[in-house]
Design a protein around this motif. Structure first.
Motif, PDB file in Angstrom:
ATOM      1  N   ALA A  45     -13.804  49.213 -39.917  1.00  0.00           N
ATOM      2  CA  ALA A  45     -13.648  50.573 -39.404  1.00  0.00           C
ATOM      3  C   ALA A  45     -13.675  51.558 -40.562  1.00  0.00           C
ATOM      4  O   ALA A  45     -13.427  51.198 -41.717  1.00  0.00           O
ATOM      5  CB  ALA A  45     -12.322  50.698 -38.650  1.00  0.00           C
ATOM      6  N   SER A  46     -13.976  52.787 -40.230  1.00  0.00           N
ATOM      7  CA  SER A  46     -13.901  53.859 -41.213  1.00  0.00           C
ATOM      8  C   SER A  46     -13.378  55.108 -40.512  1.00  0.00           C
ATOM      9  O   SER A  46     -13.452  55.225 -39.295  1.00  0.00           O
ATOM     10  CB  SER A  46     -15.268  54.121 -41.843  1.00  0.00           C
ATOM     11  OG  SER A  46     -16.179  54.576 -40.874  1.00  0.00           O
ATOM     12  N   SER A  47     -12.862  56.001 -41.299  1.00  0.00           N
ATOM     13  CA  SER A  47     -12.309  57.223 -40.715  1.00  0.00           C
ATOM     14  C   SER A  47     -13.351  58.320 -40.584  1.00  0.00           C
ATOM     15  O   SER A  47     -13.152  59.283 -39.862  1.00  0.00           O
ATOM     16  CB  SER A  47     -11.131  57.717 -41.556  1.00  0.00           C
ATOM     17  OG  SER A  47     -11.567  57.969 -42.885  1.00  0.00           O
ATOM     18  N   THR A  48     -14.475  58.159 -41.278  1.00  0.00           N
ATOM     19  CA  THR A  48     -15.512  59.181 -41.280  1.00  0.00           C
ATOM     20  C   THR A  48     -16.876  58.542 -41.126  1.00  0.00           C
ATOM     21  O   THR A  48     -17.151  57.498 -41.719  1.00  0.00           O
ATOM     22  CB  THR A  48     -15.484  59.965 -42.612  1.00  0.00           C
ATOM     23  OG1 THR A  48     -14.172  60.469 -42.828  1.00  0.00           O
ATOM     24  CG2 THR A  48     -16.443  61.122 -42.603  1.00  0.00           C
ATOM     25  N   SER A  49     -17.739  59.167 -40.374  1.00  0.00           N
ATOM     26  CA  SER A  49     -19.103  58.691 -40.226  1.00  0.00           C
ATOM     27  C   SER A  49     -19.809  58.692 -41.583  1.00  0.00           C
ATOM     28  O   SER A  49     -19.618  59.599 -42.388  1.00  0.00           O
ATOM     29  CB  SER A  49     -19.843  59.606 -39.250  1.00  0.00           C
ATOM     30  OG  SER A  49     -21.173  59.193 -39.127  1.00  0.00           O
ATOM     31  N   GLY A  50     -20.605  57.652 -41.821  1.00  0.00           N
ATOM     32  CA  GLY A  50     -21.382  57.587 -43.052  1.00  0.00           C
ATOM     33  C   GLY A  50     -20.710  56.887 -44.214  1.00  0.00           C
ATOM     34  O   GLY A  50     -21.261  56.842 -45.313  1.00  0.00           O
ATOM     35  N   GLU A  51     -19.520  56.328 -44.010  1.00  0.00           N
ATOM     36  CA  GLU A  51     -18.827  55.646 -45.096  1.00  0.00           C
ATOM     37  C   GLU A  51     -19.381  54.250 -45.367  1.00  0.00           C
ATOM     38  O   GLU A  51     -19.094  53.668 -46.400  1.00  0.00           O
ATOM     39  CB  GLU A  51     -17.324  55.546 -44.804  1.00  0.00           C
ATOM     40  CG  GLU A  51     -16.620  56.853 -44.943  1.00  0.00           C
ATOM     41  CD  GLU A  51     -15.119  56.733 -44.766  1.00  0.00           C
ATOM     42  OE1 GLU A  51     -14.413  57.514 -45.410  1.00  0.00           O
ATOM     43  OE2 GLU A  51     -14.658  55.871 -44.002  1.00  0.00           O
ATOM     44  N   GLY A  52     -20.140  53.676 -44.442  1.00  0.00           N
ATOM     45  CA  GLY A  52     -20.774  52.391 -44.691  1.00  0.00           C
ATOM     46  C   GLY A  52     -20.158  51.199 -43.985  1.00  0.00           C
ATOM     47  O   GLY A  52     -20.568  50.070 -44.228  1.00  0.00           O
ATOM     48  N   ALA A  53     -19.199  51.393 -43.106  1.00  0.00           N
ATOM     49  CA  ALA A  53     -18.572  50.265 -42.415  1.00  0.00           C
ATOM     50  C   ALA A  53     -19.591  49.501 -41.573  1.00  0.00           C
ATOM     51  O   ALA A  53     -19.587  48.265 -41.550  1.00  0.00           O
ATOM     52  CB  ALA A  53     -17.410  50.740 -41.543  1.00  0.00           C
ATOM     53  N   SER A  54     -20.467  50.208 -40.884  1.00  0.00           N
ATOM     54  CA  SER A  54     -21.481  49.540 -40.066  1.00  0.00           C
ATOM     55  C   SER A  54     -22.460  48.770 -40.938  1.00  0.00           C
ATOM     56  O   SER A  54     -22.821  47.630 -40.626  1.00  0.00           O
ATOM     57  CB  SER A  54     -22.244  50.560 -39.217  1.00  0.00           C
ATOM     58  OG  SER A  54     -21.377  51.185 -38.312  1.00  0.00           O
ATOM     59  N   TYR A  55     -22.881  49.363 -42.026  1.00  0.00           N
ATOM     60  CA  TYR A  55     -23.805  48.707 -42.955  1.00  0.00           C
ATOM     61  C   TYR A  55     -23.200  47.412 -43.497  1.00  0.00           C
ATOM     62  O   TYR A  55     -23.838  46.363 -43.502  1.00  0.00           O
ATOM     63  CB  TYR A  55     -24.154  49.661 -44.103  1.00  0.00           C
ATOM     64  CG  TYR A  55     -25.007  49.034 -45.179  1.00  0.00           C
ATOM     65  CD1 TYR A  55     -26.376  48.881 -44.998  1.00  0.00           C
ATOM     66  CD2 TYR A  55     -24.444  48.597 -46.374  1.00  0.00           C
ATOM     67  CE1 TYR A  55     -27.169  48.307 -45.982  1.00  0.00           C
ATOM     68  CE2 TYR A  55     -25.224  48.027 -47.354  1.00  0.00           C
ATOM     69  CZ  TYR A  55     -26.586  47.887 -47.167  1.00  0.00           C
ATOM     70  OH  TYR A  55     -27.362  47.300 -48.130  1.00  0.00           O
ATOM     71  N   VAL A  56     -21.946  47.481 -43.931  1.00  0.00           N
ATOM     72  CA  VAL A  56     -21.284  46.307 -44.499  1.00  0.00           C
ATOM     73  C   VAL A  56     -21.055  45.244 -43.431  1.00  0.00           C
ATOM     74  O   VAL A  56     -21.358  44.068 -43.635  1.00  0.00           O
ATOM     75  CB  VAL A  56     -19.953  46.702 -45.182  1.00  0.00           C
ATOM     76  CG1 VAL A  56     -19.162  45.465 -45.595  1.00  0.00           C
ATOM     77  CG2 VAL A  56     -20.224  47.577 -46.407  1.00  0.00           C
ATOM     78  N   SER A  57     -20.556  45.646 -42.261  1.00  0.00           N
ATOM     79  CA  SER A  57     -20.266  44.653 -41.214  1.00  0.00           C
ATOM     80  C   SER A  57     -21.544  43.976 -40.736  1.00  0.00           C
ATOM     81  O   SER A  57     -21.585  42.759 -40.556  1.00  0.00           O
ATOM     82  CB  SER A  57     -19.515  45.293 -40.047  1.00  0.00           C
ATOM     83  OG  SER A  57     -20.313  46.240 -39.367  1.00  0.00           O
ATOM     84  N   TYR A  58     -22.618  44.752 -40.547  1.00  0.00           N
ATOM     85  CA  TYR A  58     -23.893  44.201 -40.082  1.00  0.00           C
ATOM     86  C   TYR A  58     -24.478  43.237 -41.120  1.00  0.00           C
ATOM     87  O   TYR A  58     -24.886  42.122 -40.787  1.00  0.00           O
ATOM     88  CB  TYR A  58     -24.867  45.339 -39.787  1.00  0.00           C
ATOM     89  CG  TYR A  58     -26.273  44.876 -39.482  1.00  0.00           C
ATOM     90  CD1 TYR A  58     -26.601  44.397 -38.225  1.00  0.00           C
ATOM     91  CD2 TYR A  58     -27.269  44.917 -40.451  1.00  0.00           C
ATOM     92  CE1 TYR A  58     -27.889  43.969 -37.934  1.00  0.00           C
ATOM     93  CE2 TYR A  58     -28.554  44.492 -40.172  1.00  0.00           C
ATOM     94  CZ  TYR A  58     -28.859  44.018 -38.913  1.00  0.00           C
ATOM     95  OH  TYR A  58     -30.133  43.593 -38.641  1.00  0.00           O
TER      96      TYR A  58
END
Length: 170
Positions: free
Chosen positions: A64-77
């Protein structure tokens, strides 16, 4: 090579060359594949993650991240793809982003997270064709967010962890 990385490699008992190509999850490309030193980082993260797997059921990890664009989706994927393609683990990547779900993985024939929350038994009829299984959130997910606070959410996680080595929730 650092002593910590060397010890981790011995613990996992397998090591994949960091130059290995990470394949994409099916034909869907959500994020660019990491290259060079960044792929080395994903290999190390995947090796450490392998130790979290439990006997008899898969491990559930949340990013999870608190702000869009921090990279949580990139890292999890990319962790999901690395675990699946390099380490032959069965991985479900779940798009649980209520505000801006990935549009590329939505479509007919794909069971979405909102549908799973509505009826967790539907997960049992899903056919899994590869090690990486992408679960879309879809637009309806915002309407189903209240179900996260119910036993339905735990039922979904239980069912997914019974079918996969890792469930990565973005």
């Amino acid at each position: 090579m650092s002593k910590i990385f060397k010890a981790q490699r011995m613990k996992v008992e397998t090591f994949t060359d960091s130059a290995a190509d990470v394949k994409l999850a099916g034909s869907v490309v959500l994020f660019p594949a990491p290259k060079g030193p960044q792929q080395d980082d994903f290999n190390r993260l995947a090796q450490q993650t392998l130790g979290l797997r439990q006997k008899g059921r898969g491990a559930v990890l949340f990013f999870a991240s608190s702000t869009s664009g921090e990279g949580a989706s990139y890292v999890s994927y990319n962790l999901a793809v690395t675990l699946a393609e390099v380490y032959s683990q069965r991985v479900a990547w779940v798009d649980a982003n209520f505000l801006s779900p990935q549009k590329a993985i939505s479509g007919p024939g794909r069971l979405s997270l909102s549908e799973m929350l509505t009826d967790p038994k539907e997960i049992g009829v899903v056919t899994i064709n590869s090690n990486t299984f992408l679960i879309p959130g879809e637009k309806k997910l915002m309407g189903a967010r209240g179900l996260v606070a119910t036993s339905s959410y735990q039922d979904v996680l239980d069912e997914l962890s019974a079918r996969f080595d890792f469930v990565i929730v973005d």
